[in-house]
Write an enzyme that holds these catalytic residues in place. Structure first.
Site, PDB file in Angstrom:
ATOM      1  N   TRP A 102      -7.447 -13.856 -44.594  1.00 38.23           N
ATOM      2  CA  TRP A 102      -8.350 -14.795 -43.908  1.00 38.23           C
ATOM      3  C   TRP A 102      -8.859 -15.868 -44.864  1.00 38.23           C
ATOM      4  O   TRP A 102      -8.962 -17.041 -44.491  1.00 38.23           O
ATOM      5  CB  TRP A 102      -9.503 -14.055 -43.228  1.00 38.23           C
ATOM      6  CG  TRP A 102      -9.008 -13.300 -42.032  1.00 38.23           C
ATOM      7  CD1 TRP A 102      -8.925 -11.944 -41.895  1.00 38.23           C
ATOM      8  CD2 TRP A 102      -8.475 -13.862 -40.824  1.00 38.23           C
ATOM      9  NE1 TRP A 102      -8.375 -11.627 -40.675  1.00 38.23           N
ATOM     10  CE2 TRP A 102      -8.094 -12.770 -39.993  1.00 38.23           C
ATOM     11  CE3 TRP A 102      -8.267 -15.155 -40.348  1.00 38.23           C
ATOM     12  CZ2 TRP A 102      -7.527 -12.958 -38.721  1.00 38.23           C
ATOM     13  CZ3 TRP A 102      -7.704 -15.343 -39.082  1.00 38.23           C
ATOM     14  CH2 TRP A 102      -7.342 -14.251 -38.293  1.00 38.23           C
ATOM     15  N   ASP A 172     -17.579 -16.118 -45.267  1.00 38.16           N
ATOM     16  CA  ASP A 172     -17.040 -15.609 -44.002  1.00 38.16           C
ATOM     17  C   ASP A 172     -17.358 -14.123 -43.943  1.00 38.16           C
ATOM     18  O   ASP A 172     -16.769 -13.329 -44.670  1.00 38.16           O
ATOM     19  CB  ASP A 172     -15.525 -15.857 -43.960  1.00 38.16           C
ATOM     20  CG  ASP A 172     -14.875 -15.269 -42.703  1.00 38.16           C
ATOM     21  OD1 ASP A 172     -15.589 -14.661 -41.884  1.00 38.16           O
ATOM     22  OD2 ASP A 172     -13.647 -15.427 -42.556  1.00 38.16           O
ATOM     23  N   LYS A 196     -16.546  -8.244 -33.790  1.00 38.36           N
ATOM     24  CA  LYS A 196     -16.377  -6.988 -34.536  1.00 38.36           C
ATOM     25  C   LYS A 196     -17.702  -6.230 -34.576  1.00 38.36           C
ATOM     26  O   LYS A 196     -17.832  -5.168 -33.990  1.00 38.36           O
ATOM     27  CB  LYS A 196     -15.881  -7.276 -35.946  1.00 38.36           C
ATOM     28  CG  LYS A 196     -14.497  -7.925 -35.929  1.00 38.36           C
ATOM     29  CD  LYS A 196     -14.303  -8.845 -37.096  1.00 38.36           C
ATOM     30  CE  LYS A 196     -13.186  -9.834 -36.897  1.00 38.36           C
ATOM     31  NZ  LYS A 196     -11.919  -9.331 -36.421  1.00 38.36           N
TER      32      LYS A 196
HETATM   33  N1  PMP Z   1     -12.253 -14.270 -40.723  1.00 33.68           N
HETATM   34  C1  PMP Z   1     -12.139 -12.924 -40.704  1.00 33.68           C
HETATM   35  C2  PMP Z   1     -12.613 -12.145 -41.896  1.00 33.68           C
HETATM   36  C3  PMP Z   1     -11.600 -12.292 -39.586  1.00 33.68           C
HETATM   37  O1  PMP Z   1     -11.484 -10.961 -39.562  1.00 33.68           O
HETATM   38  C4  PMP Z   1     -11.186 -13.073 -38.482  1.00 33.68           C
HETATM   39  C5  PMP Z   1     -10.632 -12.461 -37.204  1.00 33.68           C
HETATM   40  N2  PMP Z   1     -10.090 -11.268 -37.226  1.00 33.68           N
HETATM   41  C6  PMP Z   1     -11.292 -14.462 -38.558  1.00 33.68           C
HETATM   42  C7  PMP Z   1     -11.852 -15.015 -39.679  1.00 33.68           C
HETATM   43  C8  PMP Z   1     -10.855 -15.332 -37.426  1.00 33.68           C
HETATM   44  O2  PMP Z   1     -11.728 -15.142 -36.382  1.00 33.68           O
HETATM   45  P1  PMP Z   1     -11.545 -15.801 -34.957  1.00 33.68           P
HETATM   46  O3  PMP Z   1     -10.451 -15.056 -34.274  1.00 33.68           O
HETATM   47  O4  PMP Z   1     -12.895 -15.593 -34.328  1.00 33.68           O
HETATM   48  O5  PMP Z   1     -11.222 -17.226 -35.143  1.00 33.68           O
END
Ligand code: PMP
Length: 361
Positions: A102, A172, A196
């Site tokens: 991510w 994040d 989550k």
């Molecule tokens: N950052 C992290 C640490 C994630 O786990 C996720 C989604 N699993 C995201 C960003 C992206 O999130 P979204 O699907 O809400 O765009």
């Protein structure tokens, strides 16, 4: 199927059962209005109180100081990857700490907007570690430093909060926010997709220090402009009323559980039981993360072969343990055990793992 199963999904993820039951009770008429929360105007007094409740819930649980705003935005955590540089990276260089998939995505999106520099990356060693405290050196003139406190796909988590002196720290926290207490003053901006630990998908929580609002670039579309979003109380346009309502209920539930200090103890216990099952399997199960970087939220591990991993997942599903397949980009097994995931489900997985290893060793 009428029975609920143990859902190890990484997000959308298991919600607290009492929250789902309360939402069920209130679905047809919210606060005696005769309307569902999905039917009332976002400009109504009732929705105003729902939004305030969600905000206060997060503020109290995390101890968010009054010089921070809490926003409920759309576009997921992924839009934040772009919004952050669009708002702040008109000058200078932003520094990124990359400990997983991510963070790498966040960096790629930011690179489309402005100048970025990777100051730490564990990619070459397969995203299984985080830097030790003090290892990352942030340039004093960086526009901001960005990191990902918990990498959901790789299952690695910082065991400490990154500090960078006067450089704004952007984090994040999509997959570990509300799992433990934090020192919010360390951060200029925290963001997290709700799906989550906070509620359903469709809302992204942003906690932003007031002073950062003064640095926002001019000329941005208002739905992408933190200052406009803060000025309009997250309602430049119609917000996700349902998700915000659910966030308020999750906060109530967390308060009833004893708050974030109590959640941290429980989360640590759940993760310890699962890692112990991995470590005591004589190498049958192999954890992905280095011990010092193990995630308390997403436990990632491998079996001896991919065929056995497929068999493990399908047999687990038949046994009421679902969502264990690792992310499509890395394979293996991933057990996501956020706040709402019950200890009984962890114990059931450990029993299943022991039995599976015996039968397939
Ligand atoms: N950052 C992290 C640490 C994630 O786990 C996720 C989604 N699993 C995201 C960003 C992206 O999130 P979204 O699907 O809400 O765009």
């Amino acid at each position: 199927m009428s029975e609920r199963i143990f859902n190890f999904s990484s997000g959308p993820a298991a919600m607290p059962l009492p929250v789902l039951e309360r939402a069920q009770r209130e679905i047809l008429s919210i606060y005696d209005s005769g309307m569902s929360v999905m039917e009332i105007s976002h400009r109504s007094k009732i929705f105003e109180s729902i939004l305030t409740k969600a905000e206060l819930g997060i503020r109290e649980l995390l101890g968010v100081p009054l010089d921070y705003r809490i926003l409920f935005l759309q576009g997921g955590a992924s839009l934040q990857f772009s919004m952050i540089p669009m708002n702040f990276l008109t000058n200078g260089i932003a520094e990124y700490v990359i400990t997983g998939s991510w963070g790498k995505k966040a960096l790629a999106e930011a690179a489309m907007v402005g100048r970025v520099n990777t100051i730490f990356s564990s990619e070459k060693s397969g995203f299984c570690s985080v830097p030790v405290a003090g290892e990352v050196l942030v340039s004093a003139d960086a526009t901001y430093v960005h990191y990902t406190s918990n990498e959901t796909i790789d299952g690695v988590q910082f065991g400490y909060e990154l500090r960078a002196g006067t450089v704004p720290v952007v984090c994040d926290m999509s997959s570990d926010i509300l799992s433990k207490p934090l020192e919010i003053e360390n951060y200029a901006l925290i963001y997290a997709g709700a799906q989550k630990n906070i509620g359903p998908s469709g809302a992204t929580v942003v906690i932003i220090r007031d002073e950062m609002l003064e640095r926002v670039a001019s000329g941005l579309p208002s739905v992408l402009d933190y200052r406009a979003l803060a000025l309009n109380n997250s309602m430049v346009n119609t917000p996700n009323t349902w998700a915000i309502y659910m966030i308020g209920l999750v906060c109530d539930w967390l308060g009833e559980q004893g708050g974030l200090a109590a959640m941290e103890i429980r989360n640590n216990e759940k993760a310890a039981v699962l890692y112990e099952a991995i470590d005591s399997s004589d190498g049958y199960y192999v954890g992905h993360a280095e011990t010092s970087a193990r995630s308390v939220m997403n436990v990632t591990f491998r079996l001896p072969t991919e065929e056995l991993e497929d068999k493990f997942c399908s047999e687990a599903t038949s046994n009421g343990l679902d969502g264990l397949r690792g992310h499509r980009s890395v394979g293996g097994i991933r057990a996501s055990i956020y706040n709402a995931f019950p200890r009984a489900g962890v114990d059931a997985l450990v029993d299943f793992m022991k039995d599976f290893a015996l039968r397939n060793g």
